[in-house]
Design a protein around this motif. Structure first.
Motif, PDB file in Angstrom:
ATOM      1  N   SER A 119       0.791  -1.121  -0.029  1.00  0.00           N
ATOM      2  CA  SER A 119      -0.053   0.102  -0.122  1.00  0.00           C
ATOM      3  C   SER A 119       0.712   1.351   0.090  1.00  0.00           C
TER       4      SER A 119
ATOM      5  N   ILE B  11      -2.931   3.697  -5.954  1.00  0.00           N
ATOM      6  CA  ILE B  11      -2.441   3.765  -7.125  1.00  0.00           C
ATOM      7  C   ILE B  11      -2.690   2.391  -7.876  1.00  0.00           C
TER       8      ILE B  11
ATOM      9  N   TRP C 167      -2.305  -0.202 -10.254  1.00  0.00           N
ATOM     10  CA  TRP C 167      -1.283  -0.813 -10.877  1.00  0.00           C
ATOM     11  C   TRP C 167      -1.870  -1.759 -11.810  1.00  0.00           C
TER      12      TRP C 167
ATOM     13  N   LYS D  46      -6.501  -4.324 -13.176  1.00  0.00           N
ATOM     14  CA  LYS D  46      -5.840  -3.526 -12.398  1.00  0.00           C
ATOM     15  C   LYS D  46      -5.785  -4.089 -11.018  1.00  0.00           C
ATOM     16  N   SER D  47      -4.889  -3.760 -10.203  1.00  0.00           N
ATOM     17  CA  SER D  47      -4.480  -4.382  -9.045  1.00  0.00           C
ATOM     18  C   SER D  47      -4.456  -3.180  -8.236  1.00  0.00           C
ATOM     19  N   ILE D  48      -5.273  -2.759  -7.181  1.00  0.00           N
ATOM     20  CA  ILE D  48      -5.455  -1.567  -6.309  1.00  0.00           C
ATOM     21  C   ILE D  48      -5.172  -1.823  -4.975  1.00  0.00           C
ATOM     22  N   PRO D  49      -3.956  -1.421  -4.451  1.00  0.00           N
ATOM     23  CA  PRO D  49      -3.754  -1.588  -2.961  1.00  0.00           C
ATOM     24  C   PRO D  49      -4.343  -0.377  -2.279  1.00  0.00           C
ATOM     25  N   TYR D  50      -4.463  -0.699  -1.096  1.00  0.00           N
ATOM     26  CA  TYR D  50      -4.905   0.466  -0.077  1.00  0.00           C
ATOM     27  C   TYR D  50      -3.837   1.729  -0.290  1.00  0.00           C
TER      28      TYR D  50
END
Lengths: 445, 1145
Positions: free
Chosen positions: A276, A323, A325, B75-79
């Motif tokens: 994160s 973000i 990704w 998409k890969s969306i982290p915190y």
């Protein structure tokens, strides 16, 4: 683009700060009287390094001389309390220096489980710390974001051009030939015969050769089709561009940050986890300028985190955003894969499936060929991230029943069926497959 | 022995109706809905010639191949800031508490990445000891109901408009101040409040506007809370202006019980019942396993007494009219009319020698039999009544008192806080409201416009108030009549505390940030009460701070375990509930009251030819969950009907009402619908056999509903489930949730002639009665008119039949169980073989067609056992399975086509003893004369067996051998694995499954428009409830119970990470962990010491359909009834006893 190794490294010191996470070069002389600087180095790395640097301000202040400053304030005893539980000391109101510190930065350090002698060790290490010398130039890492000129597309163009020229030449010669023929054979009878008819005649005369040739062509086409079909959904080499020019080369190779620092849930969860933004900020609060893209790329992190570099703070007015990704290793929804099963139970190294991540910038799906070249990997044949690849590995890999007490019971039960056990042991190992690793419901539910 | 018993799921099976025979041979009626594609107007309007078709085809192929080349970028969306406690991929469990005024229980909530996805009972803490009702488990889906209000609303000329919280606060505050200033009447109406902090919040609000505290506050700080917050101060009367009062209004009234205790003991309490100590349980129309008081606690206690291994079992007598959940589990069930409840109670009292009045006829005999049982277990007995009549409850108190149950099975020192509404007080409020003297009225968690007998009057009266505010989460019936709606949070978004009974406290904590801009009702009260100002929107901690300070002030001093408050508080929240030190026993008044008057009152209740009972269904309850598709689709435990309510009637009454189905004229006008009109036709309910429709009238109120013939119902009574017909006031909008309305066959809502949505079922509350000073839900005089209409019901009772193989279920009596060895009541199957030239009998297991799987020695072998003796058929396992495994909701139309997707069904078998005399009539009912009494003998009062049926994970699975693509295979852990992505949908496996547990995905339920209204996976919010560890299956594949393989894998991984063998409890299935009576045991059968191994080796263990040799990994345990050897006695007595009753027809 040309490679220019020498340009930006010098003068961009920020990058070296990261070194402290993993290795500490340079002479560590122990001149503190009480503490052991070597023990302190390890303690510092485990407990302090994520927020503090001996010489630079990070999340917390630079630590060199800290104990002296407390001593100067006449509170050298309280220094230990401060390190162990700053909040409590502050609340107790005993310390004037603590008050002073609070006005400097209102965020209070979390309580630390260290004893006095350990604090001495850490202090010894901090005081003895000198900025490690830069290794001269080559650190064995590739250059980040070095875009090599792609040859393949050029090749095709050349081939196409040559083919075009050749065909023009062929047609031209044929045309000339025909003209000549027309002139020379002006008086012959079969002048009405067109090229098509001539071709047909020729084909008919050489029908055996033509049909053989045709067969070969069809076979080649079919096998090509089959090969292409086998490539559907094969993601080897997939390396999508990312919103931030993050480089594994810089983080993982040059700075030797452990994979698990960022992909921290790999031992706990089915997901390895993408860090994160706050994890990025652990370092990038102090490392605000990169070697290759200066502030541009790191600035993007700051923007997402809502961090203002000028104020060294996260003002409420700045909006935070995650973000987005691009996912690299993507399994279909009907596949269940658990990282922790493979990493913490089976003890498989990241490189077995992800290749030598240190050598590429943005994440990519390493090919099975690349992985096979690495030392200590199980050699497989099928493309990475295909089911064949998974089960091939499950067949090759043995399970050491003695290593994990989970298997005690299973081993005992297996011994009740000696024939089966013997069958399993034929290849000197009990493979994952033999314990059920090829069963559908292990991964599909 | 039960060998002469016939087991049947429905009348059509019993009678082998032609439709049933056809359907049982065709489990998957494969009508492809081509009509829908070809027949629709849009398509027929197209003018596509062959050339265009080829163009389309060519384009599609090209487009498809092009699309296939390019994989979408995911998409890969982290915190941004990952919360410390969340690790993606790992579930967090939080302790919380469920209370909806009807059910109460401590629960554990499973959240994934911050989304609550599953709920189960808290097995470690709380009075319910892990029990959860289907409604509790389903409540997690209600959180995501898109019909929830997104913020506060105001009703004005232009309709219901959203406003902001500050506006709402200032407008409501100003009006309150002006009303209070001129001494107006303010009324706060709520459901029974069992939350100490809420009581304090209400006090704050009430006192701010000049009222007396609604809940008395004591002076001593260190005193336990219930001493501090005792009974509501309701008898105000002489307050000076302003007149502000709190009034409790529940759907279900326990006023009769409280009044009876007031008469008998001087205090209107409800004592604590302990069913686990009761050796004899007598219930007079009390459904204590479903919906009555603390049924979540009673169900577990009852389950404890139903395991014969301990050497004893409770003897359960049930006197009731409709076949209730509780009644269906009784050892002896006697059918009475509601008006006879008092006669039975008085009769029992007389028979035990405590006064009373002897009952006449058959009932008298029953009372004698009951009395014998009661006297033999003096003190260890418990008599309960579900009646709201004070006289009956007083007689029941007298019985318990005479038998010495107080202090043993009934604890007068521990008192229940639930069920506090006061019918008289509500009546007064009603009058005040309709006379227009109330200036401001607030409704908190109560919905009188729907749940009161005269809801329409309430609606008009509320609209007449100067200020009316509702805290409802939806624009429900009452809220839409109010001028302001200040929506409350869902309970999973809220902090709360509860005090269900003295000495026991629990906490509820939010497990998700509020989804919408809603505000907890308590916070609104505190803000309006001037106690707090609203802070930061969704993250407001106003009520949390208030709650915490309450606990610091009152709760913390009550305990001695924790030295600091923060430690105490953390553990209190972690555990979710706590018991505090025993209360000093209040001075207990001796039994008193005018018993004679009570007896004469109870025995002189007027009887009517047709008496109506309004009952609660396990899924829908009082109607709060009407919009929950899981609960709507859950078949009723007894009728097996989903998506509707209906009139239940005794089969003989139905036949009398519809002799030969319909008259000639009726037939003529309905010739399309009804082709066959044999006598039995009116009892068949099926896809092609719709139910008959009747109108039921009580006084001036009528409802029109289909009839469901319910075996075991008393003749002369009709039952209608409450909780239906909700949300009809919204016109064209699904304002309480999408699943509360009927849908069209191919998607979209059904609409009436005015274009309004049609709510599912009919509201039964307007049929409620008023009897002896309290509201009454049973015994109302009804008239019933047959109509010539028919109506299709979605009844799954005979879906997935086991083709007459009655060895599926086994039962015996306690006497036989205790005195005989297992060969008598649980004989092993033997095969006749010729061996060594001789005829021999060998166990089934010895004859194998297949090679055996090596599941005995390698690793685990997962097994399950189901105790039919303790299973009460509540349905919690079914809803839990749906929740855990993303089982799609298919809607009524598909259920009617027997395409329900439930992986686990609960087969409800009626059993009755064969009767030779009836055979002739059975063979040809049209020519042989029909006699009600013959019917009464066997089918009118059948006994019931519940059997949860899921994939049996056969080690010799017939499904595996027929799969052409090896999509279903066997694992070395004994699982029958289903690989969806390999399945090509031939359905051979289902055809070959003897248990009929495989389900076929006819549609893409999460995308196809037909399921848009019902399937939560089609809704933006609803799909958040899906379990991310289980794939959502697509069209064209088979699915079935997987033994929760995701939980097996997870449990093994936990053990592997800890470096230890799998222990009992590491691995369990959703059904096993939700079972309130612990009837389901799951574990590793290869582990010699595991509970499942022991259970499977028990004397009662058998495998269903063992004779066919499929070697299942599921064991059932023979049902044991605490009855005499001869099962027939009950029915015979029963028939003779009801002669008088039939004369009324």
């Amino acid at each position: 683009m040309k490679l220019n190794i020498l340009t930006p490294i010098i003068g961009k010191q920020g990058i070296w700060v990261l070194l402290i996470f993993t290795f500490f070069l340079g002479p560590v002389r122990s001149f503190a009287q009480e503490g052991d600087a070597e023990a302190g180095a390890a303690l510092f790395k485990n407990n302090c390094a994520s927020c503090h640097h001996p010489l630079k301000r990070q999340t917390g202040p630079a630590l060199k001389g800290a104990s002296q400053r407390w001593a100067d304030a006449g509170e050298s005893d309280l220094f230990y309390d401060w390190v162990k539980n700053a909040g409590a000391l502050l609340a107790s109101g005993k310390s004037a220096r603590a008050k002073e510190m609070e006005s400097f930065d209102p965020s209070v350090m979390t309580p630390q489980a260290v004893n006095d002698s350990e604090i001495d060790d850490i202090v010894a290490y901090i005081e003895s710390f000198v900025e490690p010398e830069r290794p001269n130039g080559d650190d064995g890492c590739a250059t980040p974001y070095l875009i090599e000129e792609k040859q393949s597309s050029g090749k095709w163009k050349w081939l196409l051009t040559i083919a075009c020229i050749l065909s023009i030449v062929v047609f031209a010669t044929a045309g000339v030939n025909r003209r000549l023929k027309e002139f020379s054979d002006e008086f012959e009878t079969d002048e009405d015969q067109t090229y098509m008819e001539i071709a047909k005649d020729w084909l008919w005369k050489n029908k055996v050769l033509v049909s053989l040739l045709g067969l070969v062509l069809v076979l080649v086409a079919l096998s090509d089709l089959g090969w292409r079909a086998a490539q559907i959904d094969v993601m080897e080499g997939y390396q999508p561009s990312q919103p931030i020019k993050f480089s594994h080369i810089i983080h993982s190779c040059k700075n030797e940050i452990d994979c698990k620092y960022c992909h921290s849930s790999v031992e706990k969860s089915k997901h390895a986890g993408i860090p994160s933004v706050n994890v990025c900020m652990n370092c990038h609060r102090s490392i605000q300028e990169g070697t290759y893209f200066n502030k541009e790329e790191i600035g993007k992190i700051h923007k997402h985190a809502g961090y203002s570099a000028e104020d060294n703070a996260y003002p409420d007015s700045v909006k935070r955003s995650p973000i987005k990704w691009n996912k690299v290793h993507n399994l279909p929804d009907h596949v269940y894969f658990n990282h922790s099963q493979h990493v913490s139970v089976a003890g498989i190294d990241c490189i077995q499936c992800h290749g030598d991540v240190k050598t590429f910038d943005a994440g990519k799906v390493a090919s099975v060929g690349e992985i096979n070249e690495l030392e200590g990997t199980t050699k497989l044949t099928l493309p990475v991230l295909t089911m064949g690849w998974c089960i091939e590995c499950h067949n090759e890999t043995g399970v050491d029943l003695g290593k994990n007490d989970y298997y005690n019971e299973i081993h005992a039960r297996l011994k009740k069926d000696p024939e089966l056990l013997k069958k399993f042991k034929e290849d000197d190992k009990i493979s994952v497959r033999e314990l059920g690793g090829w069963e559908c419901a292990k991964c599909h539910y | 022995m039960a060998t002469n018993k016939k087991y049947w799921k429905g009348f059509d099976e019993l009678k082998e109706s032609p439709e049933f025979v056809e359907r049982k041979n065709n489990e998957f009626p494969a009508e492809v809905p081509v009509e829908e594609f070809i027949g629709s107007e849009e398509v027929s309007g197209f003018n596509t010639d062959r050339r265009d078709f080829l163009k389309f085809l060519g384009f599609s192929v090209a487009a498809a191949s092009l699309a296939a080349c390019e994989k979408p970028v995911i998409k890969s969306i982290p915190y941004v800031n990952k919360p410390e406690e969340i690790t993606p991929g790992i579930a967090n469990w939080y302790a919380s508490t469920f209370y909806d005024g009807n059910d109460y229980g401590s629960v554990l909530v499973k959240t994934r990445e911050g989304r609550p996805i599953l709920l189960k009972g808290n097995g470690s803490y709380g009075v319910n000891r892990g029990a959860a009702t289907p409604r509790m488990i389903g409540s997690v889906l209600s959180l995501y109901n898109e019909a929830r209000l997104k913020g506060p609303h105001r009703h004005s000329e232009s309709g219901c408009m959203p406003i902001s919280w500050p506006d709402a606060d200032s407008e409501i505050g100003a009006k309150l101040t002006s009303i209070a200033g001129r001494g107006g009447k303010i009324r706060l109406v709520s459901r029974t409040v069992i939350s100490p902090s809420t009581k304090l919040a209400i006090n704050t609000f009430v006192t701010k506007y000049g009222g007396k505290e609604a809940f008395a506050m004591g002076p001593a700080v260190a005193d336990p809370i219930e001493e501090v917050l005792g009974t509501p101060v309701s008898e105000g009367g002489q307050e000076t202006a302003p007149d502000i009062k709190h009034i409790t209004l529940d759907e279900l009234s326990y006023n009769g019980l409280r009044n009876a205790n007031k008469e008998n003991f001087g205090d209107g309490f409800i004592p604590n019942y302990d069913f686990s100590k009761a050796k004899v349980i007598v219930s007079i129309a009390c459904d204590f396993l479903s919906g009555w008081l603390m049924s979540t606690e009673y169900i577990g206690q009852y389950g404890e007494t139903r395991k014969p291994e301990s050497g004893w079992m409770s003897k359960h007598w049930q006197f009731e009219s409709i076949m209730s959940q509780t009644g269906s589990n009784a050892d002896q069930r006697v059918r009475i009319k509601p008006s006879e409840e008092g006669i039975v109670a008085a009769g029992i009292l007389h028979a035990i020698g405590g006064g009373g009045k002897a009952a006449e006829g058959a009932l008298g005999t029953y009372c004698e039999l009951v009395a014998e049982d009661l006297k033999s277990a003096k003190g260890d007995s418990l008599v309960v009544s579900g009646s709201n009549d004070v006289n009956i409850q007083m007689v029941v108190n007298a019985i318990n008192n005479h038998l010495g149950s107080y202090g043993k099975t009934i604890d007068r020192s521990t008192l229940l806080e639930m069920g506090r509404n006061n019918d008289e007080e509500i009546k007064t409020l009603e009058e005040e409201l309709s006379s227009g003297s109330v200036d401001a009225v607030f409704f908190y968690d109560t919905n009188p416009v729907y749940s009161m007998q005269n809801g329409e009057q309430w609606e008009a009266a509320i609209k007449g108030c100067e200020l009316s505010v509702s805290f409802a989460q939806y624009e429900d019936e009452t809220a839409s009549a109010c001028s302001y709606i200040c929506p409350d949070n869902h309970y999973l978004e809220s902090w709360n505390d509860y005090n269900p009974k003295s000495g026991h406290y629990s906490l509820a904590q939010p497990v998700i940030r509020p989804l919408y801009d809603t505000r907890q009702a308590q916070e609104s009260l505190l803000v309006w009460g001037g106690e707090a100002t609203r802070s930061s929107g969704k993250d407001s901690t106003v009520f949390y701070d208030f709650l915490k300070s309450t606990w610091e002030k009152y709760g913390f001093p009550m305990q001695t375990d924790y030295p600091t408050f923060s430690e105490f508080w953390n553990w209190a929240v972690h555990n979710g509930s706590m018991d505090v030190k025993e209360m000093p026993a209040a001075e207990q008044q001796a039994f008193g009251g005018n018993l004679n008057a009570a007896v004469s009152g109870a025995t002189s209740i007027e009887s009517h030819p047709v008496e109506l009972i309004i009952y609660q269904k396990a899924g829908i309850g009082t109607g709060k969950d009407s919009a929950n598709p899981w609960l709507q689709e859950m078949p009723d435990p007894l009728s097996k009907v989903s998506w509707d309510n209906y009139v239940t009637m005794s089969p003989s009454d139905v036949l009398a009402m519809f002799p030969g189905s319909l008259t000639e004229e009726g037939l003529a006008s309905n010739s399309e619908e009804i082709k066959d009109y044999s006598a039995w036709n009116s009892l068949y309910i099926g896809q092609e056999s719709p139910a008959h429709v009747v109108t039921v009238a009580v006084g001036d109120t009528t409802v029109k509903l289909p009839v469901f013939p319910m075996p075991g119902q008393a003749s002369g009574t009709i039952g209608i489930a409450m909780g239906y017909g909700r949300g009809a006031h919204g016109g064209g909008e699904p304002i309480i949730g999408r699943a509360a309305y009927y849908t069209e066959k191919y998607g979209g809502y059904e609409k009436d002639t005015a274009g309004n949505l049609v709510a599912i079922g009919q509201n039964a509350f307007p049929l409620m009665g008023w009897q002896n000073g309290t509201t009454s839900l049973s015994g109302m005089a009804a008239t019933i008119e047959p109509l010539t209409e028919t109506y299709p019901l979605a009844c799954s009772q005979t879906h997935h039949t086991v083709m007459g193989r009655e060895s599926v279920v086994r039962e015996t009596s306690l006497g036989t169980y205790l005195s005989s060895d297992s060969d008598t009541y649980n004989p092993p199957f033997k095969l006749s073989v010729i061996k060594d030239g001789k005829h021999q009998e060998v166990p089934v297991g010895e004859a194998d067609l297949w090679d055996s799987h090596s599941v005995e020695h390698v690793g685990h072998r997962w097994g399950m056992s189901v105790d039919l003796s303790s299973c009460v058929g509540c349905g919690s396992c079914l809803v839990s399975c749906v929740s855990e495994n993303n089982v799609p909701v298919v809607g009524k139309d598909e259920v009617r086509r027997s395409r329900e997707m439930h992986w686990l069904r609960i087969d409800r078998y009626f059993s009755s003893v064969g009767d030779a005399d009836r055979n002739a009539w059975e063979k040809d009912p049209t020519t042989n004369s029909f006699d009600y009494h013959q019917m009464e003998i066997s089918q009118a009062s059948p006994s019931v067996v519940y059997m949860p049926m899921m994939c049996q994970h056969c080690n010799h699975a017939p499904c595996e051998t027929v799969c052409p693509v090896a999509a279903t295979t066997h694992s070395n852990e004994g699982l029958n694995q289903m690989t969806y992505n390999r399945c090509i949908g031939t359905r051979y496996c289902a055809n070959n499954c003897p248990y009929k547990v495989r389900r076929f995905n006819w549609f893409n339920y999460q995308g196809y428009k037909k399921f848009n209204e019902n399937n939560p996976a089609q809704q933006e919010m609803g799909r958040m409830v899906l379990n991310p560890d289980v794939v959502v299956r697509s069209r064209g594949v088979m699915e079935k119970c997987s033994f929760c393989v995701q939980k097996i894998q997870e449990g093994k991984l936990v053990a592997k990470k800890a470096g230890r063998p799998v222990q009992d409890g590491d691995v369990t299935t959703a059904c096993a962990e939700s079972c309130p009576v612990n009837a389901i045991t799951f574990g590793d059968w290869n582990d010699d010491s595991s509970a499942i191994r022991k259970s499977s080796e028990s004397d009662r263990a058998y495998q269903s359909l063992e004779e066919i040799g499929v070697k299942p990994n599921v064991w059932y345990k023979v049902k044991v009834r605490n009855i005499e050897e001869d099962v027939v006695v009950n029915s015979n007595d029963d028939a003779s006893g009801h002669e008088t009753e039939h004369n009324t027809h």
